[in-house]
Enzyme design. Structure first.
Site, PDB file in Angstrom:
ATOM      1  N   TRP A  21     -49.443  15.712   8.209  1.00  0.00           N
ATOM      2  CA  TRP A  21     -47.992  15.954   8.190  1.00  0.00           C
ATOM      3  C   TRP A  21     -47.480  15.007   7.119  1.00  0.00           C
ATOM      4  O   TRP A  21     -47.397  13.798   7.312  1.00  0.00           O
ATOM      5  CB  TRP A  21     -47.388  15.630   9.551  1.00  0.00           C
ATOM      6  N   GLY A  37     -50.258   7.117  10.060  1.00  0.00           N
ATOM      7  CA  GLY A  37     -49.332   5.989  10.074  1.00  0.00           C
ATOM      8  C   GLY A  37     -48.677   5.836   8.720  1.00  0.00           C
ATOM      9  O   GLY A  37     -48.718   6.753   7.893  1.00  0.00           O
ATOM     10  N   ARG A  80     -49.961  17.805  15.625  1.00  0.00           N
ATOM     11  CA  ARG A  80     -49.526  16.546  15.013  1.00  0.00           C
ATOM     12  C   ARG A  80     -49.238  16.702  13.516  1.00  0.00           C
ATOM     13  O   ARG A  80     -48.816  15.743  12.858  1.00  0.00           O
ATOM     14  CB  ARG A  80     -50.608  15.474  15.194  1.00  0.00           C
ATOM     15  N   GLU A 113     -28.467  24.203  25.834  1.00  0.00           N
ATOM     16  CA  GLU A 113     -29.547  24.979  25.228  1.00  0.00           C
ATOM     17  C   GLU A 113     -30.801  25.045  26.088  1.00  0.00           C
ATOM     18  O   GLU A 113     -31.517  26.033  26.043  1.00  0.00           O
ATOM     19  CB  GLU A 113     -29.872  24.516  23.797  1.00  0.00           C
ATOM     20  N   CYS A 165     -49.888  12.370  11.847  1.00  0.00           N
ATOM     21  CA  CYS A 165     -51.022  13.178  11.414  1.00  0.00           C
ATOM     22  C   CYS A 165     -52.054  13.080  12.532  1.00  0.00           C
ATOM     23  O   CYS A 165     -51.909  12.275  13.442  1.00  0.00           O
ATOM     24  CB  CYS A 165     -51.645  12.618  10.148  1.00  0.00           C
TER      25      CYS A 165
HETATM   26  C1  F6R Z   1     -30.625  21.735  18.766  1.00  0.00           C
HETATM   27  C2  F6R Z   1     -31.312  22.097  17.536  1.00  0.00           C
HETATM   28  C3  F6R Z   1     -30.555  22.857  16.506  1.00  0.00           C
HETATM   29  C4  F6R Z   1     -30.885  22.341  15.104  1.00  0.00           C
HETATM   30  C5  F6R Z   1     -30.254  23.261  14.042  1.00  0.00           C
HETATM   31  C6  F6R Z   1     -30.455  22.739  12.647  1.00  0.00           C
HETATM   32  O1  F6R Z   1     -31.447  21.039  19.633  1.00  0.00           O
HETATM   33  O2  F6R Z   1     -32.462  21.807  17.362  1.00  0.00           O
HETATM   34  O3  F6R Z   1     -29.192  22.806  16.742  1.00  0.00           O
HETATM   35  O4  F6R Z   1     -30.406  21.033  14.986  1.00  0.00           O
HETATM   36  O5  F6R Z   1     -30.799  24.547  14.150  1.00  0.00           O
HETATM   37  O6  F6R Z   1     -31.801  22.709  12.297  1.00  0.00           O
HETATM   38  P1  F6R Z   1     -32.304  21.832  11.087  1.00  0.00           P
HETATM   39  O7  F6R Z   1     -32.037  20.411  11.406  1.00  0.00           O
HETATM   40  O8  F6R Z   1     -33.771  22.149  10.980  1.00  0.00           O
HETATM   41  O9  F6R Z   1     -31.536  22.273   9.887  1.00  0.00           O
END
Ligand code: F6R
Length: 598
Positions: A78, A105, A27, A478, A2
């Protein structure tokens, strides 16, 4: 994670706090709040106004105009304990409304403290861990008053007792009605102070402060300070003695300050990983969830991308050490399959919003399976589908490529392995922090120099290092746009070998685990086809060093810690290669952080 900010001076605090919180939104941004005190009053008098809401500080509008006074604290949230809502937003107050607290925290012992405080008659309004701090201060101030203490001595007594009582990580800013200043406390969460002309600032990082002053004082862990209109009084805990800290002149612009001086968020997020791993691993898992997991005859993980790789790592460890069968399915393919009743299904998703993962979890739930979510975002869609939710403690991840959220997923999944495996790895992973700090000293220059000129790169490993190779390749492709492929080392000779040439580097992860001898043979076979080998191995492995073109030794540690260190090394090589190629590292082309379409 946060963001917190504080101000003491002659100006109206609220607009300064609001602008400060806007700088800290990276944050966290699910709710905001501020408390402003009229600093002219003496003990027992004055006014303290609290305004807090779910939503982003940028949408605060006229809500904050009610808050008038020249001492203030603010928070952008957050969520970690309690969903995003008006009532869970900070600041949190005690029963009397005289004490307001903002916190970044995690208070690890908050559940026990809350129980005791409720038994003593305190009334809680929120589900947060932070609220215990306000009530503890109320309790200790009352105890101080009973001892006949008043003014600054009463504050000293309360702060000392608070720091004795709290376990976990915290950067705190505290306002007490009638106390002509604000209290700042730091333990394992960031907090800096700014020193202007007749005004003082406090913040999670220097971004909100730089527009007012370049003079920054960096607090150390267990420092606490009183920011008063006539200056800062700074003390160390537990001695309660005055301490001196250097005041530095910082000439960063706000953007580089947000990135903590790192060039990209991805680099900053990589460097946050020691704390992220430890915070994610150390959390307590709900007894109900543990009992369902312990009874599972089999587990199926559904996920996409990096989260899928975290699931594969879980599979190797769970099957090996807990003897529970684990299936890991790419979420978008899962609807093609059936799942036996009694199988526990775990969705792993950083965002909690990935459409394919949500659809897979709904499918499992419709089949009558108990469903879990491992996610980084409190209150996200997946948390509303799952029967049980385990949170990763990565904080917001800005860079599109997952780094710290992946490490946090590994930490939570390892925690499950450790619980089901009757404490296996617990000691090693509780003590992993210095190993990961040492890992971050790695210089990826040599490996990146080889990778940047390649058109294809292979990543190979055996056992748990196979999914880590998949993750290393995904990171590389990527953000650099170089074609990279992760392979089980034993599979290379069933086809991909035909692609190996002196121009196709192979990144091989080969630590001294059970697969070591056969991995060494595989590496020799690749070398024999002319491929340059970048080998990541156990520190001090002279044989691997001899065979590899580039040898990257991991810090000397237990096998399980090497799994996490090796992942970080692969992230660092990919990051550095992308920088060398001039890529837009945090926003790679064609990709989005959260994929909410099928
Ligand atoms: C790679 C990456 C993506 C995510 C995928 C799933 O660096 O960030 O492959 O892991 O799009 O996203 P979540 O975890 O948000 O479901």
């Amino acid at each position: 994670m946060c963001g917190i900010v504080g101000y003491v001076g002659e100006r109206n605090a609220a607009p300064i706090i609001v602008e400060g919180l806007k700088c800290l939104e990276y944050r966290g941004y699910d709710s905001f709040g501020l408390a402003v005190a009229d600093g002219t009053a003496t003990d027992g008098g004055g006014k303290l106004t609290v305004v807090k809401k779910q939503g982003r500080i940028s949408d605060a509008g006229s809500d904050v105009s009610l808050a008038c006074g020249n001492i203030g604290i603010g928070h952008t949230r957050w969520a970690t304990h309690g969903v995003p809502s008006d009532v869970n937003a900070h600041p949190h107050t005690d029963c009397t409304g005289d004490i307001a607290v903002v916190h970044n925290g995690i208070i690890e012992n908050y559940a026990e403290l809350k129980k005791t405080l409720i038994a003593e008659g305190h009334v809680f309004k929120s589900e947060t861990d932070t609220e215990v701090i306000a009530h503890l201060l109320e309790k200790f101030r009352n105890a101080a008053a009973e001892k006949g203490l008043s003014g600054i001595e009463k504050v000293d007594f309360a702060v000392k007792n608070l720091m004795d009582t709290l376990e976990g990580s915290f950067a705190l800013l505290i306002l007490i009605r009638g106390f002509n200043g604000l209290i700042a406390i730091k333990r394992f969460s960031p907090l800096v102070l700014g020193i202007g002309d007749d005004e003082l600032f406090a913040s999670s990082d220097m971004t909100p402060i730089l527009e007012h002053t370049q003079k920054i004082l960096f607090l150390e862990d267990n420092d606490y300070a009183y920011l008063m209109p006539d200056g800062i009084r700074l003390f160390g805990y537990p001695s309660a003695k005055t301490v001196e800290r250097d005041v530095k002149t910082v000439d960063w612009d706000v953007e580089s300050a947000k990135k903590g001086g790192y060039e990209y968020f991805m680099e900053k997020e990589i460097f946050e990983q020691p704390a992220v791993f430890v915070n994610s691993f150390r959390q307590k898992i709900d007894d109900g969830a543990v009992s369902v997991l312990k009874k599972a005859s089999s587990i199926t993980v559904v996920a996409c991308g990096s989260s899928y790789h975290a699931g594969l790592i879980f599979r190797y460890l769970m099957e090996k050490y807990c003897k529970i069968p684990v299936r890991v399915e790419i979420a978008s393919e899962f609807l093609n399959f059936t799942t036996a009743k009694g199988t526990v299904v775990i969705a792993v998703t950083q965002s909690g919003e990935t459409a394919d993962t949500l659809a897979a979890l709904r499918h499992a739930k419709a089949n009558g399976c108990p469903v879990f979510a491992v996610t980084n975002v409190l209150g996200s869609s997946v948390t509303r589908i799952a029967d049980y939710v385990l949170y990763t403690r990565a904080g917001p991840e800005i860079s599109v490529a997952a780094t710290k959220s992946f490490i946090a997923q590994c930490a939570v999944l390892l925690r499950i392995v450790s619980i089901i495996g009757k404490g296996i790895f617990e000691k090693e992973l509780f003590e992993i922090y210095p190993v990961l700090e040492e890992t971050l000293l790695f210089d990826p220059a040599d490996a990146s120099a080889v990778c940047k000129d390649a058109e294809n790169i292979f990543y190979v490993g055996r056992g748990v290092y196979y999914p880590i190779s998949l993750e290393g390749a995904l990171k590389m492709k990527e953000i650099t746009y170089i074609h990279a492929e992760g392979c089980a080392a034993g599979e290379l000779k069933h086809g991909p070998f035909s692609l190996l040439t002196p121009k196709t580097p192979v990144v091989a992860v080969c630590t001294k685990d059970d697969a070591y001898p056969v991995m060494i043979s595989n590496i020799k076979e690749m070398k024999a086809r002319g491929a340059p080998v970048i080998a990541i191995g156990s520190g001090g492995d002279a044989d691997l060093k001899e065979i590899a073109d580039i040898f990257i030794p991991l810090p000397r540690s237990k096998n399980i810690c090497e799994v996490i260190s090796a992942t970080i090394i692969l992230q660092m090589i990919a990051y550095n290669t992308a920088v060398l190629l001039g890529r837009d590292v945090d926003k790679p082309r064609n990709l989005a952080k959260s994929v909410t379409v099928i």
